[in-house]
Design a protein around this motif. Structure first.
Motif, PDB file in Angstrom:
ATOM      1  N   UNK A  14       2.342  -5.150   5.924  1.00 25.31           N
ATOM      2  CA  UNK A  14       2.421  -5.568   4.524  1.00 25.31           C
ATOM      3  C   UNK A  14       1.185  -5.126   3.742  1.00 25.31           C
ATOM      4  N   UNK A  15       0.041  -5.151   4.381  1.00 24.89           N
ATOM      5  CA  UNK A  15      -1.185  -4.711   3.709  1.00 24.89           C
ATOM      6  C   UNK A  15      -1.121  -3.219   3.384  1.00 24.89           C
ATOM      7  N   UNK A  16      -0.598  -2.422   4.324  1.00 23.47           N
ATOM      8  CA  UNK A  16      -0.493  -0.975   4.085  1.00 23.47           C
ATOM      9  C   UNK A  16       0.477  -0.698   2.934  1.00 23.47           C
ATOM     10  N   UNK A  17       1.598  -1.412   2.898  1.00 24.58           N
ATOM     11  CA  UNK A  17       2.544  -1.238   1.796  1.00 24.58           C
ATOM     12  C   UNK A  17       1.885  -1.557   0.462  1.00 24.58           C
ATOM     13  N   UNK A  18       1.102  -2.629   0.429  1.00 23.73           N
ATOM     14  CA  UNK A  18       0.435  -3.017  -0.812  1.00 23.73           C
ATOM     15  C   UNK A  18      -0.588  -1.960  -1.238  1.00 23.73           C
ATOM     16  N   UNK A  19      -1.279  -1.376  -0.274  1.00 21.14           N
ATOM     17  CA  UNK A  19      -2.255  -0.336  -0.603  1.00 21.14           C
ATOM     18  C   UNK A  19      -1.562   0.885  -1.201  1.00 21.14           C
ATOM     19  N   UNK A  20      -0.485   1.337  -0.550  1.00 21.14           N
ATOM     20  CA  UNK A  20       0.261   2.486  -1.074  1.00 21.14           C
ATOM     21  C   UNK A  20       0.832   2.186  -2.460  1.00 21.14           C
ATOM     22  N   UNK A  21       1.330   0.953  -2.636  1.00 22.52           N
ATOM     23  CA  UNK A  21       1.873   0.579  -3.943  1.00 22.52           C
ATOM     24  C   UNK A  21       0.789   0.591  -5.010  1.00 22.52           C
ATOM     25  N   UNK A  22      -0.437   0.216  -4.643  1.00 23.96           N
ATOM     26  CA  UNK A  22      -1.536   0.251  -5.591  1.00 23.96           C
ATOM     27  C   UNK A  22      -1.883   1.669  -6.009  1.00 23.96           C
ATOM     28  N   UNK A  23      -1.831   2.593  -5.089  1.00 22.24           N
ATOM     29  CA  UNK A  23      -2.116   3.996  -5.415  1.00 22.24           C
ATOM     30  C   UNK A  23      -1.022   4.619  -6.280  1.00 22.24           C
ATOM     31  N   UNK A  24       0.171   4.001  -6.279  1.00 22.84           N
ATOM     32  CA  UNK A  24       1.250   4.535  -7.117  1.00 22.84           C
ATOM     33  C   UNK A  24       0.924   4.429  -8.605  1.00 22.84           C
ATOM     34  N   UNK A  25      -0.090   3.621  -8.957  1.00 22.79           N
ATOM     35  CA  UNK A  25      -0.489   3.489 -10.355  1.00 22.79           C
ATOM     36  C   UNK A  25      -1.287   4.690 -10.840  1.00 22.79           C
ATOM     37  N   UNK A  26      -1.746   5.517  -9.914  1.00 26.81           N
ATOM     38  CA  UNK A  26      -2.510   6.715 -10.283  1.00 26.81           C
ATOM     39  C   UNK A  26      -1.537   7.880 -10.402  1.00 26.81           C
ATOM     40  N   UNK A  27      -1.457   8.476 -11.566  1.00 25.68           N
ATOM     41  CA  UNK A  27      -0.456   9.512 -11.835  1.00 25.68           C
ATOM     42  C   UNK A  27      -0.575  10.690 -10.875  1.00 25.68           C
ATOM     43  N   UNK A  28      -1.799  11.046 -10.506  1.00 21.60           N
ATOM     44  CA  UNK A  28      -2.008  12.240  -9.684  1.00 21.60           C
ATOM     45  C   UNK A  28      -1.413  12.104  -8.290  1.00 21.60           C
ATOM     46  N   UNK A  29      -1.404  10.895  -7.761  1.00 23.87           N
ATOM     47  CA  UNK A  29      -0.917  10.686  -6.387  1.00 23.87           C
ATOM     48  C   UNK A  29       0.329   9.813  -6.347  1.00 23.87           C
ATOM     49  N   UNK A  30       0.889   9.494  -7.524  1.00 18.06           N
ATOM     50  CA  UNK A  30       2.030   8.587  -7.587  1.00 18.06           C
ATOM     51  C   UNK A  30       3.223   9.051  -6.747  1.00 18.06           C
ATOM     52  N   UNK A  31       3.649  10.326  -6.821  1.00 17.12           N
ATOM     53  CA  UNK A  31       4.809  10.746  -6.010  1.00 17.12           C
ATOM     54  C   UNK A  31       4.593  10.565  -4.513  1.00 17.12           C
ATOM     55  N   UNK A  32       3.408  10.932  -4.054  1.00 14.63           N
ATOM     56  CA  UNK A  32       3.104  10.774  -2.631  1.00 14.63           C
ATOM     57  C   UNK A  32       3.080   9.296  -2.247  1.00 14.63           C
ATOM     58  N   UNK A  33       2.491   8.473  -3.125  1.00 19.86           N
ATOM     59  CA  UNK A  33       2.400   7.042  -2.845  1.00 19.86           C
ATOM     60  C   UNK A  33       3.775   6.391  -2.792  1.00 19.86           C
TER      61      UNK A  33
END
Length: 251
Positions: free
Chosen positions: A194-213
């Motif tokens: 669950x922590x890893x999912x939350x971290x990836x979801x947080x990075x989705x807010x950055x446009x540059x890495x959003x698709x990968x996240x």
């Protein structure tokens, strides 16, 4: 300070462990033993989901089963076979408890994957109680069924006499470590995923890495669905192994 300023500048602000905080359902006061919390709510929903599947889903008992009846029968058959294969026919007497344990952990893990849900199996306070109940239960069963011969579980007669006392000490230590391994394994896997999912979801807010996240979140979420079943299966199968030791303690 520099890290905080950088986080504010990029708009990236998330705390992966906040999702595991126990909070009162009403108000923002302190949490006491009698306080209704998010843990209380989700435990109630877990019990309701289990009853809905096993009681309501199989109430009709149709020859051509519904989806709910099919899932309930599949779970029933899997746990029944697991107990019979590992603990033997004597272990089937304890099927209701093992089945309830399996369904509780499965639904706790799966419901915890819903948005804004709380994963009760991420807390040692919950998994520790489940593990302690298993160990205390099988120990009581062992002494009731076998008397002092239950202690044969720790005395390995097939080993040379000189090393039996050393092995007995090791066996006793490993026996009392069982609840720790059961509880920590389950809670640790739930927290990590669950922590890893939350971290990836947080990075989705950055446009540059959003698709990968986003791809990473979807992949991790699918993996956690598998983990939810696997961890419930592992907890249950180890319970059956400990039950076998209680029913047939001699090496």
């Amino acid at each position: 300070m520099a890290t905080e300023a950088h986080g504010e500048a990029t708009g990236l602000s998330f705390h992966p462990m906040d999702q595991f905080i126990v909070r009162p359902l009403f108000g923002d006061g302190e949490v006491h033993w009698y306080t209704p919390t998010n843990v209380t709510l989700w435990m109630f929903l877990i019990v309701a989901a289990t009853l809905a599947l096993l009681v309501m889903g199989s109430r009709g008992r149709a020859i051509v089963p519904t989806r709910g009846q099919s899932v309930a029968e599949l779970a029933y058959g899997m746990v029944h076979k697991m107990i019979a294969d590992i603990a033997g026919k004597d272990g089937l007497k304890y099927f209701p408890y093992v089945m309830t344990l399996f369904m509780f952990i499965v639904f706790a893990n799966l419901l915890g994957l819903l948005p804004l849900a709380f994963t009760v199996t991420s807390h040692i306070a919950v998994t520790g109680v489940l593990a302690a109940a298993v160990i205390i239960g099988v120990t009581v069963i062992g002494f009731v069924k076998n008397g002092v011969h239950f202690l044969d579980l720790f005395w390995i007669r097939s080993a040379p006499l000189a090393v039996r006392p050393i092995l007995a000490v090791i066996e006793v230590i490993s026996y009392f470590v069982r609840p720790l391994s059961l509880s920590i394994r389950l809670a640790g896997n739930m927290i990590a995923g669950h922590a890893v999912i939350k971290v990836f979801a947080g990075f989705a807010a950055i446009a540059a890495v959003a698709p990968v996240a986003v791809v990473a979140v979807v992949g991790m979420y699918a993996f956690e669905v598998l983990v939810a079943f696997v961890q419930a299966y592992v907890f249950t199968i180890l319970t059956c192994v400990y039950l076998k030791d209680a029913l047939h303690p001699s090496h």
